[in-house]
Design an enzyme around this catalytic site. Sequence first.
Site, PDB file in Angstrom:
ATOM      1  N   ASP A 107      28.006  37.597  49.072  1.00  0.00           N
ATOM      2  CA  ASP A 107      28.691  38.256  47.953  1.00  0.00           C
ATOM      3  C   ASP A 107      30.195  38.344  48.208  1.00  0.00           C
ATOM      4  O   ASP A 107      30.712  39.384  48.624  1.00  0.00           O
ATOM      5  CB  ASP A 107      28.085  39.646  47.759  1.00  0.00           C
ATOM      6  CG  ASP A 107      28.415  40.248  46.402  1.00  0.00           C
ATOM      7  OD1 ASP A 107      29.344  39.747  45.744  1.00  0.00           O
ATOM      8  OD2 ASP A 107      27.754  41.219  46.003  1.00  0.00           O
TER       9      ASP A 107
ATOM     10  N   SER B 242      32.757  48.316  46.293  1.00  0.00           N
ATOM     11  CA  SER B 242      32.407  46.900  46.322  1.00  0.00           C
ATOM     12  C   SER B 242      33.635  46.070  46.690  1.00  0.00           C
ATOM     13  O   SER B 242      34.683  46.184  46.057  1.00  0.00           O
ATOM     14  CB  SER B 242      31.876  46.454  44.968  1.00  0.00           C
ATOM     15  OG  SER B 242      30.628  47.033  44.697  1.00  0.00           O
TER      16      SER B 242
ATOM     17  N   HIS C 147      30.576  39.669  42.914  1.00  0.00           N
ATOM     18  CA  HIS C 147      30.309  40.399  41.674  1.00  0.00           C
ATOM     19  C   HIS C 147      31.562  41.099  41.157  1.00  0.00           C
ATOM     20  O   HIS C 147      31.632  41.437  39.980  1.00  0.00           O
ATOM     21  CB  HIS C 147      29.128  41.355  41.838  1.00  0.00           C
ATOM     22  CG  HIS C 147      29.363  42.571  42.663  1.00  0.00           C
ATOM     23  ND1 HIS C 147      28.994  42.670  43.982  1.00  0.00           N
ATOM     24  CD2 HIS C 147      29.905  43.778  42.349  1.00  0.00           C
ATOM     25  CE1 HIS C 147      29.285  43.873  44.449  1.00  0.00           C
ATOM     26  NE2 HIS C 147      29.847  44.559  43.477  1.00  0.00           N
TER      27      HIS C 147
END
Length: 718
Positions: A223, A653, A86
């Site tokens: 991810d 992240s 992402h």
Amino acid sequence: MKLQFILAALLTVFSFQHVKADEGMWLVSHISERTDSILHSLGLELSYDEIYNSSGPCLNNAIIQLGGFCSGTVVSNDGLVFTNHHCGYGAIQDHSTTKHDYLKDGFYAKTFADELPNEDLYVLFHLKTVDVTDLILGAVPDGVSNEIRAYIVDSVSNRLMEMVDYPAKGVFAEVNPFYRGSKYFLSLYQRFDDVRLVYAPPQCLGKYGGDTDNWMWPRQTCDFSVFRIYADENNQPAGYSKDNVPYHPQFHASISLQGYDYGSYSMTLGYPGGTDRYLSSYGIENLMNGENDVRYQVRTVKLDILNEAMRNNDELRIKYASKYASSANYWKFSLGQNTALTNLNVIDEKKQAEAEVQRWIDADTLAHSRYVGVLDSLKAIYDAEAAYNYGITLWSESFLYGSDVLAFVLKNMTGRIIGDEGSSSFKDIVNKTYSNIDIATDKKVFLALLQNYMKNVPFDEMKPMSLVSLADSLGGYEQAVDYLYANSVFCNPERLYVFDDFSETASDPMVDVAIDVFSLSISAFGMIGRGNEYERLLGEAIREMNHEKEFYPDANFTMRLSYGVCKPIDFAPGAVNLKEEATNLVTSTQSFLNKHEREYKNKTRDKNYDFELIDPVYKWMKSRKFSKRYIDKHTGQLPLCFLTTNDITGGNSGSGMFDGRGRLFGLAFDGNWEAMSGDIKFDNSLQRCIGVDIRWVLSVMDDYSHAKRLIDELTIEE
């Protein structure tokens, strides 16, 4: 051995009651002896110098900030970077077309020449951080107003940054306030602007579960994405050039396939974006009612329109993929944070703590002289500003983050006002921006958000009168928007391409609207923000009252370390409804397939497309052809995602998750729904970091995509 580890961990908890076991985003450059002792008692084997050393190779040298919004880890001597899918989503979308759909099918550059450059994407390496509080606050005379204080702080900070900037080497400084301006630190960074996309898994792996699973456990999302940093022939930062070569870092992280168990040490290094854990109860009420509720409501309107458009058109799906994902992320976050803050009674807990602070202020003569009236002032200010805070959030969500056309006009207009127009030509900016705008879809968003805004705006003076007048003269807002989109060059890219500069569009009706909308924000912003100084003073009072404790500063996109252990959720309200693996430490490939077959494959209608798989992925997962080296030695299965007690937030992240020897064993990518109050209040029993196991990452690269050249670059410890 395991008993000794447990006893050591328990002793640590009782010996250091001043800080909760795994709470804290600590400045990697300023780890105290107390915190260092906790790290080593939990399982860290590295010395402090092996983590951070401003004059020699260390783990800090392998950690990057990506694009100002994510984190990552350098994992090879040729500048290969692992981060989240992402985080790379925008870059993957930029290179995708209906012919080459890298979002759907994934991407693998089989040679260096195939690696794809990304305009405006950069990485930062953290070099050093120093405390400059005395230099900055020492220049502020006693008794000056807040406005004068801010001016002096800005002036001294800018001068300090100018003194250490070294543009020829890509080195620059940032001065950041900590504890709301009670302390200041200067951080030195090196920036690299040639960053190329190397690998992305298919979206059905990298975004598996989509919005349905976002902020949820159990997870099976792979991810991750892979980039490479390029430099000039002297290994120095340079803009994109075909002559650039892979960057050779001072240090790169090795990778461990050893795995983990309950209680295994976990350390994250990255750039958490923002927390507000010392915020007053009044500030939390404002956050919930004046920001989160509004954001969730407005984005629901917008996302419904985008979802319908994307679902039925592949071209629109690609155009809006990154925008939708970004908007949806904090749409769900806003709901989750309010839910958690309510369930955990955080406001009541804060009020009890504030009552204790007030008793201390009343009883201590020196404290009384410094902090008298702070809490009363905070209450009065937030009460007075409540409607304006609500209005500002409604304004920004409806106009600044609503229609892309209006946002483009606002951005260019304000850029000219503040003298920050960028280096690209107007034609280049138009071309890049409008490549991801569908005018018909944008018009629907503009109208829906305008109608929603006019229905909910708290004051008449916050209404855009240009649109009100246009609607009155034409018979309604639908007719007004029809007029705008028919007559504005900004709604007709072919006409817009004729212009060489934004100033040539001054008479355009959309510019008139933008001027009106912008003026609303100026007046409204002038009515808020007076509580910041009192929030700073309240924080100082709390630290002074508890002077024996060690307080970490709130996150602010500076380099941080968090520590924890691998541990499932102790108590997860609603977890029993998740059925599979809800209380497990790690998820399996079977749970991945179960979700796909239950939510998508075996449904004749109301299929959940968040769990759709392309055929090659489905066949590979069903075949279970995973290399033996990636199979967990204890379970005999390929591990997918796992839980730790690390303290993370947005910006983390892509952060590397490291074992006690500093080896990468996962990538942090999410938190859990039960503890979404974490930016305001960390709860040890609930707070978890969700990571993707590095063995899941490598299996996808190796077994699914056969990306052997990338696997061979890595330093892997079996």
